[in-house]
Each structure stands twice: as structure tokens, then as C-alpha cells.
Design an enzyme around this catalytic site. Structure first.
Site, PDB file in Angstrom:
ATOM      1  N   GLY A   1     -10.842  72.006   3.494  1.00 23.62           N
ATOM      2  CA  GLY A   1     -10.108  72.375   4.233  1.00 23.62           C
ATOM      3  C   GLY A   1     -10.915  71.719   6.011  1.00 23.62           C
TER       4      GLY A   1
ATOM      5  N   GLY B   1     -14.626  72.616   0.694  1.00 21.23           N
ATOM      6  CA  GLY B   1     -14.502  71.105   2.555  1.00 21.23           C
ATOM      7  C   GLY B   1     -13.527  71.189   2.108  1.00 21.23           C
TER       8      GLY B   1
ATOM      9  N   ASP C   1     -13.097  75.660  -3.715  1.00 19.35           N
ATOM     10  CA  ASP C   1     -12.061  74.592  -4.234  1.00 19.35           C
ATOM     11  C   ASP C   1     -12.321  74.162  -5.767  1.00 19.35           C
ATOM     12  OD1 ASP C   1     -10.587  74.230  -1.448  1.00 19.35           O
ATOM     13  OD2 ASP C   1     -12.846  73.395  -1.186  1.00 19.35           O
TER      14      ASP C   1
ATOM     15  N   ASP D   1     -15.549  83.686   1.373  1.00 23.19           N
ATOM     16  CA  ASP D   1     -15.059  82.459   1.684  1.00 23.19           C
ATOM     17  C   ASP D   1     -14.352  82.458   0.360  1.00 23.19           C
ATOM     18  OD1 ASP D   1     -14.365  80.477   3.539  1.00 23.19           O
ATOM     19  OD2 ASP D   1     -15.818  79.114   3.345  1.00 23.19           O
ATOM     20  N   GLY D   2     -13.812  81.724   0.530  1.00 25.76           N
ATOM     21  CA  GLY D   2     -13.279  80.616  -0.353  1.00 25.76           C
ATOM     22  C   GLY D   2     -13.608  79.110  -1.110  1.00 25.76           C
TER      23      GLY D   2
ATOM     24  N   GLU E   1     -19.757  76.408   7.450  1.00 25.60           N
ATOM     25  CA  GLU E   1     -19.489  77.102   5.914  1.00 25.60           C
ATOM     26  C   GLU E   1     -20.709  77.449   5.507  1.00 25.60           C
ATOM     27  OE1 GLU E   1     -14.829  76.403   4.703  1.00 25.60           O
ATOM     28  OE2 GLU E   1     -16.825  75.637   3.898  1.00 25.60           O
TER      29      GLU E   1
ATOM     30  N   THR F   1      -7.330  81.406   1.219  1.00 24.89           N
ATOM     31  CA  THR F   1      -8.442  82.896   0.696  1.00 24.89           C
ATOM     32  C   THR F   1      -8.976  82.914   1.819  1.00 24.89           C
ATOM     33  OG1 THR F   1      -7.841  81.339  -1.169  1.00 24.89           O
ATOM     34  CG2 THR F   1      -8.756  83.340  -0.919  1.00 24.89           C
TER      35      THR F   1
HETATM   36  C1  A5P Z   1     -12.896  75.173   4.189  1.00 20.12           C
HETATM   37  O1  A5P Z   1     -12.982  74.118   4.086  1.00 20.12           O
HETATM   38  C2  A5P Z   1     -12.649  75.287   2.358  1.00 20.12           C
HETATM   39  O2  A5P Z   1     -14.532  75.125   2.109  1.00 20.12           O
HETATM   40  C3  A5P Z   1     -11.816  76.405   2.609  1.00 20.12           C
HETATM   41  O3  A5P Z   1     -12.756  77.873   1.585  1.00 20.12           O
HETATM   42  C4  A5P Z   1     -11.420  75.615   0.516  1.00 20.12           C
HETATM   43  O4  A5P Z   1     -11.117  74.526   0.536  1.00 20.12           O
HETATM   44  C5  A5P Z   1     -10.327  76.866  -0.319  1.00 20.12           C
HETATM   45  O5  A5P Z   1      -9.424  76.816   0.811  1.00 20.12           O
HETATM   46  P1  A5P Z   1      -8.254  78.392   0.438  1.00 20.12           P
HETATM   47  O6  A5P Z   1      -9.184  79.434  -0.147  1.00 20.12           O
HETATM   48  O7  A5P Z   1      -7.029  77.149   0.982  1.00 20.12           O
HETATM   49  O8  A5P Z   1      -8.022  77.303  -1.622  1.00 20.12           O
END
Ligand code: A5P
Length: 224
Positions: A96, A94, A83, A80-81, A102, A28
Site C-alpha cells: 500500500g 509496503g 504482503d 498490521d498486515g 509502518e 487487513t
Molecule cells: C501497506 O503499505 C502494506 O504494508 C500492507 O500491510 C500490506 O500491503 C498488506 O495489505 P493487505 O492487508 O491489504 O493485504
């Protein structure tokens, strides 16, 4: 349209000329970086810092100017996105593996804007495994202590090797099913030596949550 793009576009529209932007990680956030890159090509002037090497690369490719932290006095918006997002706007992040960087950016941002599709909204956090970043030294002991908590724990692996974060650490994925007290669990995990950070982002960090859905609708679910 992809609901993640809808949310990313709405967040990118909020960015004003001259801003210093924190760039998140994940799919995202990658859409947001791409859309901000388009706005930069149309004349928007921004500077940015990124929460992962991956996002640094995406920003560079998109033509967004990255600056060193020594030049950053403030981060105006961090986009930021997530989960999982619960009804109180606490987050699990987290997926990713970029949770530490973050959280540093979210903590120092004037405004933390969360962007997600509606599948990320949950009543309570915990179904998505909570990422816990640990120092590789004696991580087996750290993991054994975390394993005494009511969770199923597994070390994150990539191609049969331990996943290594941008900070050189390991990630333990801890599935709690239901997290009763976000602040208490975060504190308890971080009291264990070897734990660097957790993917629990308590709602005090969050300023705005933008959700895109399958009906091409984009809504602000929370605004501080
Ligand atoms: C990365 O470490 C994560 O915190 C992402 O922000 C989280 O996993 C959301 O990912 P997507 O946007 O790919 O769903």
C-alpha cells in the site's frame, strides 16, 4: 468468513483497556480498525497512532481517538498486515506504499502483531515486488543503482503519474523472485543514497503472527 477478518478480530481481542495502539495500513489492518472501533463504542478505552493518512481517516470514522506523537511514550501493540510472511517470520510489506511509517511504528512497538490470510505465507520472500521508498531528487540514479541488483524494477504509478507516498517520496517496486538474505539485502538497499526505507521487515521486529484461513480457522503461527 473472510480470513482477513478472522485474523483482525483475534488481534483486536488482544487489545486491553488503556492501551496505546499503532494502526497499520491496508485491507487487513482496515478490518482491525473497524473492529476496534466497535469495541470502543462498546466501552473500550484506547488511544491510537496511525501508519498512513488512509488509516488515520478510517480510525477517525471508527471513533478511535488519535493522539499526536508528542504524547506517545510507548506503543503497546502495533497491528498490521503483510504482503508475504516467510517461514522465519520475515515480512515483505509496503503493497500500500506505507512502509516507512509502518516500519517506524513496528520498530517502536512493544508488540508487533501481524495479521493476514494464509495466502500470505510463503517459503521464501521475493515473489511479491519489494517496495523501496526513494527521495524524488535524482531518483533515476537511485533506480539505476538498485537495478544492478538481481531484480526487475518498476516505478509505482497511479493514473499514469508517479505514486507519491504520505512522506512525499516515490516507490520503486523490485521483484527479486527469491530473497536469499533479508538482513543483507535491506542493508545493501539502504546503503544507496536516496533510498529512505524498504518493505523488508526482518523477523526481529515481529512478536506475533495471526493467520486466518478459508476453513474459518484462525491460528497463531509465531509468538515471541
Ligand atoms: C501497506 O503499505 C502494506 O504494508 C500492507 O500491510 C500490506 O500491503 C498488506 O495489505 P493487505 O492487508 O491489504 O493485504
Amino acid at each position: 468468513m473472510n480470513p482477513k477478518i478472522l485474523a483482525a478480530r483475534k488481534a483486536a481481542e488482544l487489545v486491553e483497556d488503556g492501551a496505546i495502539i499503532g494502526l497499520g495500513s491496508g485491507t487487513t489492518a482496515a478490518f482491525a480498525i473497524d473492529i476496534l472501533g466497535q469495541r470502543v463504542r462498546e466501552g473500550l478505552s484506547i488511544k491510537a497512532v496511525a501508519s498512513s493518512r488512509q488509516s488515520e481517516m478510517l480510525a477517525t470514522k471508527a471513533g478511535i481517538q488519535l493522539i499526536p506523537f508528542s504524547e506517545v511514550l510507548t506503543i503497546n501493540q502495533y497491528i498490521d498486515g503483510a504482503d508475504e510472511i516467510d517461514e522465519q517470520m520475515n515480512l515483505i510489506k509496503g503493497g500500500g506504499g506505507a512502509l516507512l511509517r509502518e516500519k517506524i511504528l513496528a520498530f517502536h512497538a512493544e508488540k508487533f502483531i501481524v495479521i493476514a490470510d494464509s495466502s500470505k505465507l510463503v517459503k521464501r520472500l521475493g515473489k511479491f515486488p519489494l517496495a523501496v521508498e526513494v527521495i524524488p531528487f535524482a531518483y533515476e540514479l537511485t533506480a539505476a543503482t538498485i537495478g544492478k541488483l538481481p531484480c526487475a524494477i518498476s516505478q509505482r504509478m497511479v493514473d499514469a503519474k508517479p505514486f507519491v507516498s504520505d512522506n512525499g517520496n516515490y516507490i520503486l517496486d523490485c521483484r527479486f523472485e527469491v530473497i536469499e538474505d533479508v538482513v543483507a539485502l535491506d542493508r545493501e538497499l539502504k546503503s544507496i543514497p536516496g533510498v529512505v526505507e524498504t518493505g523488508l521487515f526482518e523477523n526481529g521486529l515481529v512478536d506475533l503472527v495471526i493467520i486466518g484461513d478459508e476453513n474459518d480457522d484462525v491460528k497463531i503461527h509465531f509468538e515471541r
